[in-house]
Structures are given as structure tokens and as C-alpha cells.
Design a protein around this motif. Structure first.
Motif, mmCIF file in Angstrom:
data_model
loop_
_atom_site.group_PDB
_atom_site.id
_atom_site.type_symbol
_atom_site.label_atom_id
_atom_site.label_comp_id
_atom_site.label_asym_id
_atom_site.label_seq_id
_atom_site.Cartn_x
_atom_site.Cartn_y
_atom_site.Cartn_z
ATOM 1 N N THR A 1 1.640 5.667 8.184
ATOM 2 C CA THR A 1 0.402 5.289 8.860
ATOM 3 C C THR A 1 -0.384 6.537 9.264
ATOM 4 O OG1 THR A 1 1.641 5.162 10.944
ATOM 5 C CG2 THR A 1 1.246 3.096 9.777
ATOM 6 N N VAL A 2 -1.685 6.466 9.097
ATOM 7 C CA VAL A 2 -2.605 7.490 9.599
ATOM 8 C C VAL A 2 -3.481 6.801 10.634
ATOM 9 C CG1 VAL A 2 -4.483 9.061 9.034
ATOM 10 C CG2 VAL A 2 -2.550 8.801 7.456
ATOM 11 N N SER A 3 -3.269 7.127 11.901
ATOM 12 C CA SER A 3 -3.984 6.469 12.994
ATOM 13 C C SER A 3 -5.119 7.364 13.475
ATOM 14 C CB SER A 3 -3.027 6.153 14.146
ATOM 15 O OG SER A 3 -2.119 5.140 13.757
ATOM 16 N N VAL A 4 -6.324 6.804 13.464
ATOM 17 C CA VAL A 4 -7.528 7.566 13.785
ATOM 18 C C VAL A 4 -8.000 7.178 15.185
ATOM 19 C CG1 VAL A 4 -9.861 8.160 13.045
ATOM 20 C CG2 VAL A 4 -8.117 7.566 11.343
ATOM 21 N N TYR A 5 -7.871 8.115 16.124
ATOM 22 C CA TYR A 5 -8.315 7.895 17.504
ATOM 23 C C TYR A 5 -9.835 8.010 17.527
ATOM 24 C CZ TYR A 5 -8.777 8.780 22.556
ATOM 25 O OH TYR A 5 -9.123 8.729 23.879
ATOM 26 N N GLN A 6 -10.508 6.919 17.915
ATOM 27 C CA GLN A 6 -11.973 6.919 17.887
ATOM 28 C C GLN A 6 -12.618 6.420 19.171
ATOM 29 O OE1 GLN A 6 -11.910 5.205 13.530
ATOM 30 N NE2 GLN A 6 -13.974 5.907 13.941
ATOM 31 N N THR A 7 -11.850 5.780 20.043
ATOM 32 C CA THR A 7 -12.446 5.165 21.229
ATOM 33 C C THR A 7 -11.579 5.466 22.444
ATOM 34 O OG1 THR A 7 -13.181 3.351 19.805
ATOM 35 C CG2 THR A 7 -13.370 3.024 22.179
ATOM 36 N N PRO B 24 0.818 -1.221 0.000
ATOM 37 C CA PRO B 24 0.000 0.000 0.000
ATOM 38 C C PRO B 24 0.849 1.268 0.000
ATOM 39 C CG PRO B 24 0.204 -0.835 2.222
ATOM 40 C CD PRO B 24 0.919 -1.829 1.329
ATOM 41 N N ASP B 25 0.210 2.371 -0.375
ATOM 42 C CA ASP B 25 0.841 3.688 -0.253
ATOM 43 C C ASP B 25 0.750 4.218 1.171
ATOM 44 O OD1 ASP B 25 1.506 4.127 -3.077
ATOM 45 O OD2 ASP B 25 -0.670 4.106 -3.351
ATOM 46 N N VAL B 26 -0.315 3.844 1.869
ATOM 47 C CA VAL B 26 -0.538 4.326 3.227
ATOM 48 C C VAL B 26 -1.411 3.303 3.960
ATOM 49 C CG1 VAL B 26 -2.604 5.663 2.627
ATOM 50 C CG2 VAL B 26 -1.221 6.357 4.594
ATOM 51 N N VAL B 27 -1.240 3.229 5.275
ATOM 52 C CA VAL B 27 -2.062 2.356 6.112
ATOM 53 C C VAL B 27 -2.936 3.226 7.011
ATOM 54 C CG1 VAL B 27 -2.078 0.578 7.909
ATOM 55 C CG2 VAL B 27 -0.375 0.483 6.072
ATOM 56 N N HIS B 28 -4.237 3.068 6.873
ATOM 57 C CA HIS B 28 -5.221 3.763 7.721
ATOM 58 C C HIS B 28 -5.550 2.833 8.888
ATOM 59 C CE1 HIS B 28 -9.214 6.033 8.225
ATOM 60 N NE2 HIS B 28 -9.309 4.997 9.049
#
Length: 382
Positions: free
Chosen positions: A122-128, A96-100
Motif C-alpha cells: 500500500t502507498v498511503s497519501v496523506y492529504q487532509t 492489483p500490484d499495489v493499492v494507492h
């Protein structure tokens, strides 16, 4: 771009994390990008042995399901197995080009480490806000350890996205770097005042009761039991939408409430639009998508004044906020709106106006910009 989306939870388990991933995948398909989803399977033995399976593809993208075990006391939540090496091999194959990384914790942490070993951003999405769950589940001594884990994961990520200003400040306070704000969109075609149903209201409120609604998991972190303080308000009825491990206990504590079970799609839109006020007592919401959905239906909101609701509810205009633990204020604010039709309508109109323009396409375009920024950062480090 080619994106690997790593999800701590995914279909068939529907929650805020799953919903945002589905919106993203649709956007990627429509704009010609490619994606692969890594997620927990619904069985340790693999999909062939699962009674309820995740789909093999979503929006035409492959779903790679890793064997998983159920979380103790909450069987719908799965914890994926597999080592960092296994995830790295998957990433090598996909290239991949990026890991979400959506709401990273176990599988997401392995993916962050694997991506770093390969030099993939990596793009890490804080959700919890998992550390806050420690107190609710009777293990307060774990809270600091969990925050340490959150910090470690996000320090290792190229870009970190938080859904609200409260979460931004919270993460900054524990030492998370490279933070950006990324909110959530709302589907204003599904959640609209036009779905308000007189027939449904007649079923739920045969004597003209005002309907006070909640939508969410019936689990400890949502604090649905706090709604007991509303159970005896004259001329009202509670409507509880959702499923979870506390359903039977809550049915006993709220015998006069209507428990609608899990709803999704247009049925959920109709239910939310048919409410008179929406309540959310949970104190650990990083965003709270259901609040936006209620407001898009022109339903004013009463929510606890902590976390994501601080950004969403304009106090005394689109709804009311109350301090954590002040259940007498929750009751007072609900009373203020259910018995004053003119005020409730004014709040409802303001609530509807406040979410117009918060579309998923706009938010997903913004997310693609964060992907490109992470890729640029990775190139600069190479």
C-alpha cells in the motif's frame, strides 16, 4: 502495473484529493498501466438512486462505487460503508500490484487492512489534516483520538507520502514511519497569465477595483470568515470562488464580495488569472493546491504561515506569510501589494517563475517510483 486507487472522496465531489486522483489516472492511461477506483457512491442505495452520480469509468478505468452516507453538516462529503472483508474480496477479484490510498480515513483504512491480509503493498497519501478539523467543528476532545487513528493507518502502510515538509515533520512527530515527500503538480496550460480577462475584470471591478481572491470550500476549516478584515479596504473587492455549507453565512458577513460559486476547468483558470492578489487564511492545509494555481497565473499570494504554504510562498518575494491568528498582518500584507503596482508586479513575476517545471507528469512519474519501492519492500518481506 495494475493499481487500485482507493479514494475517501471522488467525483462528482471536486476537491484537492479528487483533482490529484484525476491527474494520476490520466497519467496511468497514457503510460499503459491499468487501474480500478474504489470510492464512495453518492447514495446509500447505490448509483441507481443517486440524483448526482459518479461516472462508471474515468480515463477508461472502472469506478467501483460503494454505498455511502453523507457527512453530517456537509452532505457533499460521503462516508463509504462496507467491511474489511468486502474490500478484501474486491481486491482479490482485481488482483492489483499495489493499492494507492488517497487521504485514508474510513474506506482507506479498510483498504489498508484488506491489502495487508492479502500481502499487497500500500502507498498511503496523506492529504487532509483531519485532526485539526476537530477544533473548527466544536469537538477539540477528538483531536488526539484522530491523530491516534492517523498513526495507526500509516503505521500499517508500506509507504507513506506527505505533501509538504510541515506535514512530514508533523507525521514523523506522531510516530508515522516510512515517510517520503510527494508534492503536487500544477497545470500550467490551464493556469496561466494568458487567461487574464479584461472583460471579466470589468464585470467584477467596474470602477477599477483591485481584486482580492479566494478559492476553496466554504467550510469551517478554510476560515473564510477571516477575510472580513479585508472587506473595507478602499478600492478593492473580494472575490470568493467555491461552494460549501457556510455559503449563506459568508454572504451575510461579506455583503460586498462577489460569490462566484464553484468553478472548474478553464473558467477557474480565467477567474484566478484575473485576480490581483490571492489570499488563503486556512491554517490546516497540508499542501494548498490553489496557491500553486494562483502563482502559475502570476498572482502573488498572502497565506497563513502554517502547513503547506510554508513550502510554496517565498516570503517577501512571491507573496507574504502571516502568523496564525494575526489578521492585522493579513490586512497589512494585502494592503502592501494592492496599492503598490510595481511591487505587486515584481511579486507576480517571481511567483510565476517559482512554479514552472512543477508539472503533473513529472510528479506522477515520481509517484510510480514510490509504487515500485512499495512493491520491492513487499517482495523483501515475503
Amino acid at each position: 502495473m495494475k493499481i487500485v486507487v482507493v479514494a475517501e472522496s471522488f467525483l462528482p465531489h471536486m476537491n484537492g484529493v479528487t483533482n490529484s486522483i484525476l491527474q494520476l489516472l490520466g497519467h496511468l492511461r497514457r503510460h499503459g498501466h491499468d487501474a480500478v477506483i474504489l470510492a464512495p457512491a453518492t447514495s446509500w442505495a447505490g448509483p441507481a438512486w443517486a440524483t448526482e452520480q459518479a461516472p462508471a469509468t474515468v480515463e477508461g478505468f472502472e469506478v467501483h462505487a460503494l454505498p455511502a452516507l453523507p457527512l453530517t453538516g456537509y452532505s457533499n462529503v460521503r462516508v463509504a460503508a462496507g467491511t474489511v472483508t468486502r474490500v478484501r474480496r474486491l481486491l482479490e477479484r482485481i488482483s492489483p500490484d499495489v493499492v494507492h490510498v488517497a487521504s485514508p480515513f474510513v474506506l482507506g483504512w479498510r483498504a489498508i487492512q484488506a491489502a495487508n491480509q492479502l500481502g499487497v503493498p500500500t502507498v498511503s497519501v496523506y492529504q487532509t489534516e483531519i485532526p485539526a478539523y476537530a477544533q473548527r467543528y466544536g469537538a477539540p476532545w477528538l483531536e488526539q483520538l484522530l491523530w491516534n487513528h492517523v498513526r495507526t493507518m500509516h503505521q500499517a502502510s508500506t509507504v507513506n507520502l506527505a505533501p509538504s515538509t510541515y506535514s512530514m515533520n508533523q507525521l514523523h512527530g506522531v510516530g508515522v514511519p516510512r515517510l517520503q515527500l510527494w508534492r503536487r503538480g500544477v497545470d500550467t496550460q490551464r493556469f496561466t497569465p494568458a487567461r487574464r480577462s479584461g472583460e471579466l475584470r470589468a464585470q467584477l471591478a467596474p470602477h477599477g477595483e483591485r481584486l482580492i481572491g479566494f478559492v476553496g470550500r466554504l467550510a469551517a476549516e478554510k476560515q473564510v470568515e477571516d477575510l472580513e478584515v479585508l472587506a473595507d479596504l478602499p478600492g478593492t473587492r473580494l472575490v470568493i470562488v467555491g461552494s460549501g455549507p457556510l455559503k449563506e453565512e459568508l454572504q451575510q458577513r461579506l455583503p460586498g464580495a462577489h460569490f462566484a460559486g464553484f468553478l472548474s476547468g478553464d473558467a477557474l483558470g480565467e477567474m484566478v488569472a484575473s485576480l490581483d492578489v490571492f489570499v488563503h487564511p486556512g491554517e490546516s492545509e497540508t499542501f494548498c493546491q490553489t496557491i500553486q494555481e494562483a502563482m502559475a497565473c502570476a498572482v502573488p499570494v498572502i497565506a497563513v504561515g502554517r502547513g503547506g504554504p510554508l513550502d510554496l510562498v517565498d516570503n517577501s518575494r512571491t507573496g507574504w506569510l502571516y502568523a496564525p491568528g494575526r489578521l492585522e498582518d493579513l490586512r497589512g500584507h494585502v494592503t502592501d501589494l494592492v496599492y503598490d503596482d510595481a511591487k505587486r508586479q515584481a511579486f507576480a513575476t517571481a511567483a510565476w517563475q517559482s512554479v514552472q517545471g512543477r508539472t503533473w507528469p513529472a510528479l506522477c512519474d515520481e509517484l510510480l517510483g514510490h509504487y515500485r519501492a512499495a512493491m520491492a519492500m513487499a517482495r523483501a518481506r515475503a
